[in-house]
Structure formats: C-alpha cells, structure tokens
Write a protein that holds these residues in place. Structure first.
Motif, short mmCIF file in Angstrom:
data_model
loop_
_atom_site.label_atom_id
_atom_site.label_comp_id
_atom_site.label_asym_id
_atom_site.label_seq_id
_atom_site.Cartn_x
_atom_site.Cartn_y
_atom_site.Cartn_z
N PRO A 114 44.58 34.21 36.23
CA PRO A 114 45.56 35.23 36.64
C PRO A 114 45.34 35.86 38.02
CG PRO A 114 44.06 36.14 35.00
CD PRO A 114 43.74 34.67 35.14
N TYR A 115 44.17 35.65 38.64
CA TYR A 115 43.88 36.30 39.92
C TYR A 115 43.80 35.26 41.02
CZ TYR A 115 42.86 40.04 36.72
OH TYR A 115 42.97 40.96 35.71
N GLU A 116 44.73 35.35 41.99
CA GLU A 116 44.81 34.36 43.05
C GLU A 116 44.45 34.97 44.40
OE1 GLU A 116 48.31 31.81 45.07
OE2 GLU A 116 48.09 31.55 42.90
N CYS A 117 43.63 34.26 45.16
CA CYS A 117 43.23 34.71 46.49
C CYS A 117 44.41 34.54 47.44
CB CYS A 117 42.03 33.90 46.98
SG CYS A 117 41.54 34.31 48.66
N PRO A 118 44.83 35.61 48.11
CA PRO A 118 45.95 35.49 49.05
C PRO A 118 45.61 34.68 50.29
CG PRO A 118 45.09 37.75 49.04
CD PRO A 118 44.35 36.98 47.99
N ALA A 119 44.33 34.57 50.61
CA ALA A 119 43.93 33.84 51.81
C ALA A 119 43.92 32.33 51.62
CB ALA A 119 42.54 34.31 52.26
N CYS A 120 43.43 31.85 50.47
CA CYS A 120 43.29 30.40 50.31
C CYS A 120 44.01 29.84 49.07
CB CYS A 120 41.81 30.02 50.25
SG CYS A 120 40.97 30.56 48.74
N GLY A 121 44.50 30.73 48.20
CA GLY A 121 45.24 30.26 47.03
C GLY A 121 44.38 29.94 45.82
N LYS A 122 43.06 30.04 45.94
CA LYS A 122 42.18 29.75 44.80
C LYS A 122 42.44 30.78 43.71
CE LYS A 122 37.43 29.07 43.38
NZ LYS A 122 36.07 28.80 43.78
N SER A 123 42.49 30.33 42.44
CA SER A 123 42.70 31.27 41.35
C SER A 123 41.40 31.45 40.56
CB SER A 123 43.83 30.80 40.43
OG SER A 123 43.52 29.56 39.84
N LEU A 124 41.21 32.68 40.10
CA LEU A 124 39.98 33.04 39.40
C LEU A 124 40.32 33.78 38.10
CD1 LEU A 124 39.17 33.87 42.78
CD2 LEU A 124 37.20 32.98 41.58
N SER A 125 39.37 33.78 37.18
CA SER A 125 39.62 34.31 35.85
C SER A 125 39.51 35.83 35.76
CB SER A 125 38.65 33.69 34.84
OG SER A 125 37.32 33.97 35.20
N MET A 126 38.77 36.46 36.67
CA MET A 126 38.57 37.90 36.59
C MET A 126 38.76 38.54 37.96
SD MET A 126 35.22 37.83 34.12
CE MET A 126 35.01 39.59 34.05
N SER A 127 39.23 39.81 37.95
CA SER A 127 39.45 40.50 39.22
C SER A 127 38.15 40.69 39.98
CB SER A 127 40.14 41.85 38.98
OG SER A 127 39.33 42.69 38.20
N SER A 128 37.05 40.90 39.27
CA SER A 128 35.75 41.06 39.96
C SER A 128 35.33 39.77 40.66
CB SER A 128 34.68 41.50 38.97
OG SER A 128 34.51 40.55 37.95
N HIS A 129 35.68 38.62 40.06
CA HIS A 129 35.38 37.34 40.70
C HIS A 129 36.21 37.16 41.96
CE1 HIS A 129 33.92 35.52 36.62
NE2 HIS A 129 33.15 36.49 37.05
N LEU A 130 37.47 37.61 41.91
CA LEU A 130 38.32 37.52 43.10
C LEU A 130 37.76 38.39 44.22
CD1 LEU A 130 40.86 36.69 44.65
CD2 LEU A 130 42.08 38.55 43.49
N SER A 131 37.33 39.60 43.88
CA SER A 131 36.75 40.50 44.91
C SER A 131 35.54 39.86 45.57
CB SER A 131 36.35 41.83 44.27
OG SER A 131 37.47 42.48 43.75
N ARG A 132 34.67 39.28 44.76
CA ARG A 132 33.47 38.61 45.28
C ARG A 132 33.87 37.42 46.16
NH1 ARG A 132 29.92 36.26 40.89
NH2 ARG A 132 31.09 37.85 39.83
N HIS A 133 34.86 36.66 45.71
CA HIS A 133 35.32 35.48 46.45
C HIS A 133 35.90 35.89 47.81
CE1 HIS A 133 37.56 31.81 47.42
NE2 HIS A 133 38.59 32.60 47.64
N GLN A 134 36.61 37.01 47.86
CA GLN A 134 37.27 37.42 49.09
C GLN A 134 36.29 37.77 50.19
OE1 GLN A 134 39.98 40.29 47.25
NE2 GLN A 134 41.70 39.03 47.93
N TRP A 135 35.05 38.06 49.83
CA TRP A 135 34.03 38.30 50.85
C TRP A 135 33.79 37.06 51.68
CZ3 TRP A 135 32.08 42.65 52.65
CH2 TRP A 135 32.22 43.81 51.89
#
Length: 138
Positions: A114-135
C-alpha cells in the motif's frame, strides 16, 4: 431511511442516530476522559479508551479467562477456540479469522503493497519502511 444528514446524505432509521452522526461533522466532542482529558464524540469510544488507560479488561473469555479491553477483541479471540475462519482467499482458498489477516495474505500473494515511493515507484508494506527507503533518495 427517514433521517438523512443534509451535508453527506447518509441515512438513519432513528433520529438519535442522526444526532450522533452530526457530531462527526460539527467536531463536537462531549465525552472527556477523566484520566488524560482526551475527548470523544461517543461514550462508546470513551469507555474502551478508559479501559486501556486503567488496565481494566471487562470482556473475559469463558473458557480460558483471557481478558480484553473491548468486546470486538473478545469476539476475534473466540474464533481461536471455535475454529471459525470466515475470511477466505478467492485465489487459493486459505481462510482467516480476521479481515486484516486476509488483506496481508493478499498483499503477499500479489506483491502489491500500500505504500509507494513517489520518487522511484517502489512499493512497500509499511509506512515506516517507506520512510526509511526515502532516505536513499536524499
């Protein structure tokens, strides 16, 4: 339904139901917690909140005596004892005791998180994982 809210057009069978619903729109929170001061639109929301703060668990399972803050938690727990699994996957036939477990199962099957990175389109299972990925993009 004879009682409809003027703004959202949601209908109700009883006038008191409409009155309760209107509190959502007008922001009125008449029920305040004595412990922390937090306010709620309904007593049915205040009571479980207070149970959690005080540690009270008024809903007990008759067999195992495990206690719960809210009645819905007891209902879910009872499925462990009676084996009910009403939520079934249409793809593989596996069944689950809660809707949220079925949703997690479907996300794993489809790899649609449900959580997709606006920069690269990668999707992740948790919002905390998306935050970490965006770094990685900074």
């Amino acid at each position: 339904m004879p009682y409809k809210h003027a703004e959202c057009r949601k209908g109700f069978h009883q006038s008191f139901q409409l009155n309760i619903h209107q509190m959502i729109h007008n922001g009125k929170r008449s029920y305040q917690c004595r412990e922390c001061g937090m306010s709620f639109t309904r007593t049915s929301h205040l009571i479980p909140h207070q149970n959690i703060l005080t540690g009270e668990m008024p809903y007990k399972h008759a067999e195992c005596r495990k206690g719960f803050h809210q009645s819905f938690q007891l209902n879910i727990h009872q499925m462990i004892h009676n084996g009910k699994r009403p939520y079934q996957c249409r793809e593989c036939g596996m069944s689950f005791s809660t809707c949220s477990h079925l949703l997690c199962h479907r996300m794993i099957q489809t790899r649609k998180w449900p959580y997709e990175c606006p920069a690269c389109g990668k999707s992740l299972s948790m919002s905390s994982h998306l935050s970490r990925h965006q770094w990685n993009h900074q």
